[in-house]
Design a protein around this motif. Structure first.
Motif, short mmCIF file in Angstrom:
data_model
loop_
_atom_site.label_atom_id
_atom_site.label_comp_id
_atom_site.label_asym_id
_atom_site.label_seq_id
_atom_site.Cartn_x
_atom_site.Cartn_y
_atom_site.Cartn_z
N ARG A 148 -4.32 5.03 4.64
CA ARG A 148 -5.07 4.85 5.88
C ARG A 148 -5.84 3.54 5.97
O ARG A 148 -6.19 3.11 7.07
CB ARG A 148 -6.06 6.02 6.06
N LEU A 149 -6.12 2.89 4.86
CA LEU A 149 -6.96 1.69 4.88
C LEU A 149 -6.27 0.51 5.54
O LEU A 149 -6.92 -0.36 6.11
CB LEU A 149 -7.37 1.33 3.45
N ARG A 207 -8.10 -6.22 2.03
CA ARG A 207 -8.42 -7.64 2.21
C ARG A 207 -9.47 -8.13 1.22
O ARG A 207 -9.31 -9.17 0.57
CB ARG A 207 -8.90 -7.87 3.64
N THR A 208 -10.58 -7.37 1.10
CA THR A 208 -11.64 -7.76 0.17
C THR A 208 -12.18 -6.50 -0.52
O THR A 208 -12.01 -5.38 -0.03
CB THR A 208 -12.81 -8.46 0.88
N PHE A 209 -12.85 -6.71 -1.66
CA PHE A 209 -13.42 -5.59 -2.39
C PHE A 209 -14.57 -6.06 -3.28
O PHE A 209 -14.67 -7.25 -3.62
CB PHE A 209 -12.35 -4.89 -3.24
N ASN A 210 -15.43 -5.11 -3.62
CA ASN A 210 -16.50 -5.34 -4.58
C ASN A 210 -16.49 -4.16 -5.55
O ASN A 210 -16.41 -3.00 -5.12
CB ASN A 210 -17.87 -5.41 -3.91
N ALA A 211 -16.60 -4.43 -6.84
CA ALA A 211 -16.69 -3.37 -7.83
C ALA A 211 -17.83 -3.70 -8.78
O ALA A 211 -18.07 -4.89 -9.08
CB ALA A 211 -15.38 -3.23 -8.60
N ALA A 228 -7.44 -3.66 6.60
CA ALA A 228 -7.10 -3.99 7.97
C ALA A 228 -7.50 -2.89 8.95
O ALA A 228 -7.83 -3.16 10.11
CB ALA A 228 -5.60 -4.26 8.07
N ASN A 229 -7.48 -1.63 8.48
CA ASN A 229 -7.75 -0.50 9.39
C ASN A 229 -9.00 0.30 9.02
O ASN A 229 -9.33 1.25 9.74
CB ASN A 229 -6.56 0.47 9.39
N GLY A 230 -9.66 -0.04 7.92
CA GLY A 230 -10.78 0.81 7.52
C GLY A 230 -11.55 0.28 6.34
O GLY A 230 -11.39 -0.88 5.91
N TRP A 231 -12.38 1.17 5.83
CA TRP A 231 -13.33 0.84 4.75
C TRP A 231 -13.50 2.07 3.87
O TRP A 231 -13.38 3.21 4.32
CB TRP A 231 -14.67 0.46 5.39
N VAL A 248 -17.57 9.82 -2.27
CA VAL A 248 -16.73 8.92 -1.49
C VAL A 248 -17.09 9.01 -0.02
O VAL A 248 -17.30 10.10 0.53
CB VAL A 248 -15.24 9.26 -1.68
N ARG A 249 -17.16 7.84 0.63
CA ARG A 249 -17.24 7.76 2.09
C ARG A 249 -16.15 6.80 2.54
O ARG A 249 -15.94 5.75 1.93
CB ARG A 249 -18.61 7.26 2.55
N ALA A 250 -15.47 7.19 3.61
CA ALA A 250 -14.36 6.37 4.08
C ALA A 250 -14.35 6.35 5.60
O ALA A 250 -14.85 7.28 6.26
CB ALA A 250 -13.05 6.93 3.55
N TYR A 251 -13.78 5.29 6.14
CA TYR A 251 -13.70 5.15 7.60
C TYR A 251 -12.34 4.57 7.96
O TYR A 251 -11.86 3.59 7.36
CB TYR A 251 -14.79 4.21 8.11
#
Length: 338
Positions: A137-138, A142-146, A254-257, A273-276
């Protein structure tokens, strides 16, 4: 199954998980300290406790082993187990060097036995949900932080959560000498987790740029990663810094977070977990939080059903290569391609 190495991680994580895990029978424990091995065996009502793993290699009733010895023994013990016909669950990191990890990968291919690496967070229900969400779904990541932070309040948390740990004082003093290169040890032991989590969610890493800072006992790494699919992101590792421990990852696509906050594993909770995506915010409710138990049960299932281990020996090799590449990037000050 037999357990090799009865140190702290074995006593606070693997043994309690083995006691609960379905489909597994623990038949004995082995440790260089006879005192520690006997103490652990008494606690779990085991008839067998020894100091020489050769007894395990010769025992046809033992189908698999957990290698929970210090990092520098992982390669030798895992190789001996495989050569003796035993399946292996080996604590992370898989080996001390990429060369050793490659040799284990070749040995697994030659023997056809199962080797699973103890990056147990792949068995965390929250991170498994996150992996599915990123894939389905994401959209393109494109970018990430860990981040992986060991705070100076962790010892008090451990004292609350951990059982009494049998220990050999002389062995502890001896072992401390091998951790004297604190930066190298901490990058390996903590990097193995966060690097595997990044690969679990986002795939292979193509390059790293890294900086390291040391302030007394405080150690910190800031790493810029580019994945094979072109996502760019940061990985932060900090040890013995003021405050609470914290671990997590955030991914923008591209479509979410998505954001996953990974709890201290001995609290036996799944990641929050939270997702959008597509105008919808999702917060899954997950109740099975013992990743150590889940990894052992999955390992046993892989053996019984001739499945594929997660993470496998190649994943373990990739994590070791990332550890070495980060150290090289710090040393050279430039970008290291994998």
């Amino acid at each position: 199954m037999a357990l090799i190495g009865c140190g702290r991680i074995a006593q606070v994580a693997h043994l309690p998980a083995l006691e609960k895990a379905d489909g597994v029978e623990l038949v004995g424990v082995w440790d260089p300290s006879a005192e520690v091995a006997r103490g652990v065996a008494r606690r779990y009502n085991l008839a067998r406790a020894g100091t020489d793993p050769a007894d395990i290699w010769a025992d046809d009733t033992v189908e698999a082993v957990i290698v929970a010895a210090p990092d520098r023994f992982h390669y030798a013990l895992a190789a001996e187990a495989l050569n003796a016909g035993k399946h292996v669950l080996v604590e992370k990191p898989l080996a001390s060097t990429a060369g050793e990890a490659e040799a284990l990968a070749e040995l697994v291919a030659r023997t056809g036995l199962k080797l699973q690496v103890g990056a147990m967070k792949r068995h965390d229900q929250g991170l498994q949900f996150a992996r599915r969400f990123v894939a389905e779904r994401l959209g393109q990541a494109r970018t990430f932080n860990a981040w992986y932070r060991i705070g100076d309040l962790r010892p008090g948390i451990e004292a609350t959560l951990f059982p009494y740990v049998y220990a050999d004082a002389a062995a502890g003093r001896h072992e401390a000498g091998f951790k004297a290169d604190r930066g190298r040890y901490l990058l390996a032991t903590h990097g193995a987790h966060i690097f595997d989590t990044v690969r679990f969610l986002l795939g292979d890493v193509a390059s790293v740029v890294a900086r390291h800072r040391e302030d007394g006992r405080d150690q910190a790494w800031q790493i810029l990663m580019t994945t094979a699919t072109g996502a760019i992101g940061t990985v932060s590792i900090a040890v013995d810094v003021p405050g609470l421990p914290a671990e997590g990852v955030e991914v923008f696509g591209a479509n979410g977070w998505l954001r996953a906050d990974i709890p201290f594993p001995f609290q036996r909770q799944a990641s929050a977990v939270r997702a959008y995506a597509d105008g919808e915010v999702i917060t899954p409710v997950l109740t099975d939080g013992d990743a150590y138990e889940r990894q052992i049960e999955d390992f046993a299932r892989v053996i019984r059903e001739d499945g594929h281990p997660v993470p496998d020996v190649r994943d373990g090799l990739a994590a070791v290569r990332l550890i070495e590449s980060t150290a090289k990037a710090v040393e050279t000050g430039g970008e290291v391609k994998l």
